[in-house]
Design a protein around this motif. Structure first.
Motif, PDB file in Angstrom:
ATOM      1  N   PHE A  85       4.408  50.746  24.531  1.00  8.82           N
ATOM      2  CA  PHE A  85       4.492  49.622  23.586  1.00  8.82           C
ATOM      3  C   PHE A  85       5.774  48.819  23.782  1.00  8.82           C
ATOM      4  CE2 PHE A  85       6.175  48.086  19.492  1.00  8.82           C
ATOM      5  CZ  PHE A  85       5.210  47.120  19.213  1.00  8.82           C
ATOM      6  N   ILE A  86       6.906  49.505  23.867  1.00  6.23           N
ATOM      7  CA  ILE A  86       8.175  48.765  23.954  1.00  6.23           C
ATOM      8  C   ILE A  86       8.336  48.076  25.304  1.00  6.23           C
ATOM      9  CG2 ILE A  86       9.308  50.226  22.241  1.00  6.23           C
ATOM     10  CD1 ILE A  86      10.802  51.632  24.503  1.00  6.23           C
ATOM     11  N   ARG A  87       7.697  48.590  26.348  1.00  7.15           N
ATOM     12  CA  ARG A  87       7.731  47.903  27.645  1.00  7.15           C
ATOM     13  C   ARG A  87       6.869  46.652  27.602  1.00  7.15           C
ATOM     14  NH1 ARG A  87       9.531  51.395  31.955  1.00  7.15           N
ATOM     15  NH2 ARG A  87       8.299  50.245  33.485  1.00  7.15           N
ATOM     16  N   LYS A  88       5.716  46.748  26.955  1.00  6.66           N
ATOM     17  CA  LYS A  88       4.802  45.610  26.875  1.00  6.66           C
ATOM     18  C   LYS A  88       5.410  44.472  26.060  1.00  6.66           C
ATOM     19  CE  LYS A  88       0.533  44.894  28.396  1.00  6.66           C
ATOM     20  NZ  LYS A  88       0.148  45.179  29.787  1.00  6.66           N
ATOM     21  N   THR A  89       6.167  44.826  25.023  1.00  3.15           N
ATOM     22  CA  THR A  89       6.761  43.809  24.142  1.00  3.15           C
ATOM     23  C   THR A  89       8.204  43.473  24.494  1.00  3.15           C
ATOM     24  OG1 THR A  89       7.376  45.577  22.599  1.00  3.15           O
ATOM     25  CG2 THR A  89       5.283  44.443  22.188  1.00  3.15           C
ATOM     26  N   SER A  90       8.730  44.090  25.555  1.00  2.35           N
ATOM     27  CA  SER A  90      10.109  43.870  26.033  1.00  2.35           C
ATOM     28  C   SER A  90      11.172  44.372  25.057  1.00  2.35           C
ATOM     29  CB  SER A  90      10.356  42.382  26.342  1.00  2.35           C
ATOM     30  OG  SER A  90       9.477  41.923  27.343  1.00  2.35           O
ATOM     31  N   ILE A  91      10.775  45.174  24.069  1.00  2.00           N
ATOM     32  CA  ILE A  91      11.758  45.737  23.143  1.00  2.00           C
ATOM     33  C   ILE A  91      12.709  46.672  23.880  1.00  2.00           C
ATOM     34  CG2 ILE A  91      12.036  47.278  21.132  1.00  2.00           C
ATOM     35  CD1 ILE A  91       9.471  46.042  20.006  1.00  2.00           C
ATOM     36  N   ASP A  92      12.217  47.305  24.961  1.00  2.00           N
ATOM     37  CA  ASP A  92      13.070  48.227  25.722  1.00  2.00           C
ATOM     38  C   ASP A  92      14.270  47.525  26.342  1.00  2.00           C
ATOM     39  OD1 ASP A  92      11.341  46.857  27.486  1.00  2.00           O
ATOM     40  OD2 ASP A  92      11.649  48.362  29.037  1.00  2.00           O
ATOM     41  N   GLU A  93      14.220  46.171  26.441  1.00  9.26           N
ATOM     42  CA  GLU A  93      15.312  45.414  27.056  1.00  9.26           C
ATOM     43  C   GLU A  93      16.451  45.093  26.080  1.00  9.26           C
ATOM     44  OE1 GLU A  93      15.003  44.852  30.210  1.00  9.26           O
ATOM     45  OE2 GLU A  93      12.868  44.736  30.679  1.00  9.26           O
ATOM     46  N   LEU A  94      16.240  45.298  24.781  1.00 12.37           N
ATOM     47  CA  LEU A  94      17.233  44.869  23.780  1.00 12.37           C
ATOM     48  C   LEU A  94      18.620  45.486  23.977  1.00 12.37           C
ATOM     49  CD1 LEU A  94      15.072  44.687  20.522  1.00 12.37           C
ATOM     50  CD2 LEU A  94      15.956  42.797  21.907  1.00 12.37           C
ATOM     51  N   PRO A  95      18.755  46.763  24.422  1.00 12.75           N
ATOM     52  CA  PRO A  95      20.113  47.280  24.653  1.00 12.75           C
ATOM     53  C   PRO A  95      20.911  46.510  25.696  1.00 12.75           C
ATOM     54  CG  PRO A  95      18.551  49.086  24.465  1.00 12.75           C
ATOM     55  CD  PRO A  95      17.738  47.823  24.521  1.00 12.75           C
ATOM     56  N   GLN A  96      20.247  45.675  26.482  1.00  5.26           N
ATOM     57  CA  GLN A  96      20.973  44.874  27.472  1.00  5.26           C
ATOM     58  C   GLN A  96      21.865  43.827  26.806  1.00  5.26           C
ATOM     59  OE1 GLN A  96      17.966  43.550  30.388  1.00  5.26           O
ATOM     60  NE2 GLN A  96      17.113  45.613  30.201  1.00  5.26           N
ATOM     61  N   LEU A  97      21.693  43.630  25.506  1.00  6.08           N
ATOM     62  CA  LEU A  97      22.623  42.763  24.774  1.00  6.08           C
ATOM     63  C   LEU A  97      24.047  43.308  24.866  1.00  6.08           C
ATOM     64  CD1 LEU A  97      20.383  42.030  21.654  1.00  6.08           C
ATOM     65  CD2 LEU A  97      21.116  40.345  23.372  1.00  6.08           C
ATOM     66  N   PHE A  98      24.176  44.653  24.967  1.00  8.39           N
ATOM     67  CA  PHE A  98      25.497  45.249  25.153  1.00  8.39           C
ATOM     68  C   PHE A  98      26.019  44.967  26.566  1.00  8.39           C
ATOM     69  CE2 PHE A  98      23.669  47.851  21.721  1.00  8.39           C
ATOM     70  CZ  PHE A  98      24.646  47.679  20.765  1.00  8.39           C
ATOM     71  N   ASN A  99      25.115  44.882  27.551  1.00  3.44           N
ATOM     72  CA  ASN A  99      25.511  44.465  28.902  1.00  3.44           C
ATOM     73  C   ASN A  99      26.063  43.043  28.880  1.00  3.44           C
ATOM     74  OD1 ASN A  99      22.907  46.432  30.040  1.00  3.44           O
ATOM     75  ND2 ASN A  99      24.908  46.582  31.015  1.00  3.44           N
TER      76      ASN A  99
ATOM     77  N   LEU B   1      11.813  29.196  24.780  1.00  2.00           N
ATOM     78  CA  LEU B   1      10.487  29.519  25.310  1.00  2.00           C
ATOM     79  C   LEU B   1      10.269  31.019  25.451  1.00  2.00           C
ATOM     80  CD1 LEU B   1      10.055  26.722  28.013  1.00  2.00           C
ATOM     81  CD2 LEU B   1       8.906  26.905  25.811  1.00  2.00           C
ATOM     82  N   THR B   2      11.360  31.781  25.538  1.00  2.00           N
ATOM     83  CA  THR B   2      11.229  33.235  25.634  1.00  2.00           C
ATOM     84  C   THR B   2      10.531  33.805  24.403  1.00  2.00           C
ATOM     85  OG1 THR B   2      13.169  33.450  27.057  1.00  2.00           O
ATOM     86  CG2 THR B   2      12.521  35.413  25.830  1.00  2.00           C
ATOM     87  N   PHE B   3      10.761  33.211  23.248  1.00  2.44           N
ATOM     88  CA  PHE B   3      10.131  33.697  22.022  1.00  2.44           C
ATOM     89  C   PHE B   3       8.615  33.505  22.057  1.00  2.44           C
ATOM     90  CE2 PHE B   3      14.484  33.246  20.586  1.00  2.44           C
ATOM     91  CZ  PHE B   3      14.642  34.367  19.777  1.00  2.44           C
ATOM     92  N   PHE B   4       8.141  32.567  22.889  1.00  2.69           N
ATOM     93  CA  PHE B   4       6.700  32.311  22.965  1.00  2.69           C
ATOM     94  C   PHE B   4       6.060  32.871  24.236  1.00  2.69           C
ATOM     95  CE2 PHE B   4       8.648  28.959  20.435  1.00  2.69           C
ATOM     96  CZ  PHE B   4       7.883  28.996  19.286  1.00  2.69           C
ATOM     97  N   LYS B   5       6.854  32.940  25.321  1.00  3.07           N
ATOM     98  CA  LYS B   5       6.284  33.350  26.603  1.00  3.07           C
ATOM     99  C   LYS B   5       6.928  34.583  27.209  1.00  3.07           C
ATOM    100  CE  LYS B   5       5.151  28.583  27.989  1.00  3.07           C
ATOM    101  NZ  LYS B   5       5.288  27.577  29.076  1.00  3.07           N
ATOM    102  N   GLY B   6       8.117  34.929  26.757  1.00  5.36           N
ATOM    103  CA  GLY B   6       8.896  35.938  27.474  1.00  5.36           C
ATOM    104  C   GLY B   6       8.845  37.345  26.939  1.00  5.36           C
ATOM    105  N   PHE B   7       8.445  37.537  25.671  1.00  4.29           N
ATOM    106  CA  PHE B   7       8.484  38.884  25.104  1.00  4.29           C
ATOM    107  C   PHE B   7       7.292  39.731  25.546  1.00  4.29           C
ATOM    108  CE2 PHE B   7      11.410  37.244  21.680  1.00  4.29           C
ATOM    109  CZ  PHE B   7      12.458  38.044  22.065  1.00  4.29           C
ATOM    110  N   ILE B   8       6.087  39.184  25.443  1.00  5.08           N
ATOM    111  CA  ILE B   8       4.892  39.944  25.815  1.00  5.08           C
ATOM    112  C   ILE B   8       4.725  39.893  27.324  1.00  5.08           C
ATOM    113  CG2 ILE B   8       2.417  40.214  25.514  1.00  5.08           C
ATOM    114  CD1 ILE B   8       4.105  40.727  23.007  1.00  5.08           C
TER     115      ILE B   8
END
Length: 467
Positions: free
Chosen positions: A362-376, A455-462
């Motif tokens: 689920f988190i890979r499909k929705t790109s939630i797994d990428e959120l810790p990269q905000l610390f990067n 555009l990420t909010f519409f095309k980039g998350f899923i």
């Protein structure tokens, strides 16, 4: 003939523009003083005073339209560029109008009406010009109002030029043929025939049946360029040059002038400018802090689910290649079962990969797994927007297979990017991804970053290609 048509079209456009300016001005006066929408001051000026100003407004605005190249041919001129030039011309016009009123101490002249005129004229000009554009393109797509063109030289540039003309019949270009020395006569490309050798130009030009000559020599034939240009200029035929090195030098090359000697930089990277880098870094820090606050509830919930459903660490870090080819550890929420790093599979995740956990899918499909990269981003390893970073083994592979691949490392990698919002992420074409990354690198602006984030909010998350 085509030149006569262009002159006539320009005159018609000037007349239409003058009419639009007058209509916009009169309509603005009516809305301000007669519509009942606005409060009328008892000291407002008469209609005659306002209409007398048109004597200066109309020629002034037409002059501005000329300065901002609004009477250039519309064949390959984009709608957005024309609309931008209309906006610039009208903005300068209204500022000049108000400044002149200030110098003449005309305090009673309604500024509100001027701004209403500005808005109406802007909308009508853009609307009318788009109508004219559609009419012209309709006429040209039917084979009328054509510009007759001859290509000089057979090359990749010639083929690409023909491709674009064939894809856009509304441009109204009629390619009569090609003169070339490096291929046999009668060679065809998409219906365009090689008519003879370049020396036949001396016979073709005096016939005066061409509106334009496009030089599309191959790189190996550039020694003929001076001769061809001299012949074309003697004939008076408008001549263009389409370079055959566009696979090496970008579309918008960065040029310098060294005391009259033109110098073309192979690659222009706007983010090499220190000011641009500082601005982008400031936006990254501010944006990352805001995003962490905004997404913190989601991150907390995901963290709890990961810890309670799968043994192992919450965050997974992986070595990636970033700015100036330096390696760094990129953070992600762990979406797979824990593996021994030495025996970890050295390929991308595949469909129905057994290593992916239920929450991981689920988190890979929705790109939630990428959120810790905000610390990067906060650490400076990454940016909010930029090319996505790859693992070192894939970098070594792709740099040998894909020309210009390593250019992506001239900027910080990003959480999202131009390639991602255009659908190139996950199991998609690496070459297309690099093309989009290079476009971003060469055309970076802060506005483009904001557009990509939006555009990420519409095309980039899923991510339909995430497994």
């Amino acid at each position: 003939m085509i030149k006569d048509n262009q002159r006539m079209l320009k005159k018609i456009q000037v007349v239409i523009d003058a009419a639009v300016i007058i209509v916009s001005y009169v309509l603005a006066w009516y809305l301000r003083f007669k519509s009942g929408i606005f409060v009328i001051d008892p000291w407002f000026l008469s209609l005659q005073v306002y209409m007398a100003a048109l004597i200066f407004i109309v020629p002034g605005y037409l002059f501005l339209y000329y300065i901002f190249q609004l009477y250039a041919p519309k064949r390959v001129r984009g709608r957005r560029l024309e609309a931008w030039n209309v906006l610039q011309a009208n903005t300068v016009g209204v500022m000049a109008f108000i400044f002149i009123l200030y110098l003449k101490h005309q305090a009673d002249f309604s500024r509100g009406m001027i701004f209403i005129f500005y808005g109406i004229n802007l909308i009508l000009e853009i609307l009318v010009r788009n109508v004219i554009r559609m009419v012209l393109r309709k006429i040209r797509s039917q084979g009328l109002n054509q510009k007759h063109v001859l290509l000089i030289g057979y090359s990749r540039a010639a083929e690409q030029y023909i491709d674009r003309v064939r894809q856009n019949p509304e441009w109204g270009y009629d390619i009569r043929g090609i003169l070339a020395d490096n291929v046999p006569r009668a060679t065809m490309y998409k219906g365009i025939k090689v008519l003879g050798r370049i020396e036949n130009l001396a016979i073709v030009l005096p016939e005066n049946k061409l509106d334009e000559i496009v030089i599309t020599l191959s790189l190996a034939e550039y020694h003929k360029l001076e001769y061809i240009v001299n012949m074309c200029e003697k004939s008076g035929v408008h001549t263009k040059f389409v370079p055959d090195y566009n696979n090496v030098i970008p579309t918008k090359p960065y040029t310098e002038d060294i005391q009259g000697l033109p110098v073309i930089n192979i690659r222009h990277v706007p983010l090499n400018d220190p000011l641009n880098r500082w601005i982008k870094r400031g936006v990254d820090i501010f944006g990352a802090i805001c995003a962490l606050i905004l997404f913190s509830p989601i991150m907390i919930v995901v963290s709890i689910i990961i810890k309670t459903t799968s043994p192992g660490p919450l965050i997974y870090s992986q070595v990636r290649v970033g700015l100036h080819n330096r390696e760094f550890r990129m953070y992600k929420f762990r979406s797979m079962i824990v593996q021994d790093e030495k025996s970890e599979k050295k390929e991308w995740t595949v469909k129905n990969d057994p290593r992916v956990t239920p929450i991981g899918k689920f988190i890979r499909k929705t790109s939630i797994d990428e959120l810790p990269q905000l610390f990067n981003v906060l650490k400076g390893n990454m940016s909010l927007v930029g090319p996505r970073p790859e693992r070192p083994q894939f970098v070594e592979k792709f740099k040998e297979e894909i020309p210009r691949y390593m250019i992506k490392h001239q900027v910080r990698p990003g959480l999202t990017g131009w390639a991602q919002i255009n659908g190139y992420r996950g199991d998609t074409s690496i070459k297309k991804r690099i093309e989009h990354d290079l476009y971003y690198i060469e055309n970076w602006t802060l506005g483009l970053d904001f557009k990509i984030i939006f555009l990420t909010f519409f095309k980039g998350f899923i991510n339909k290609n995430a497994y």
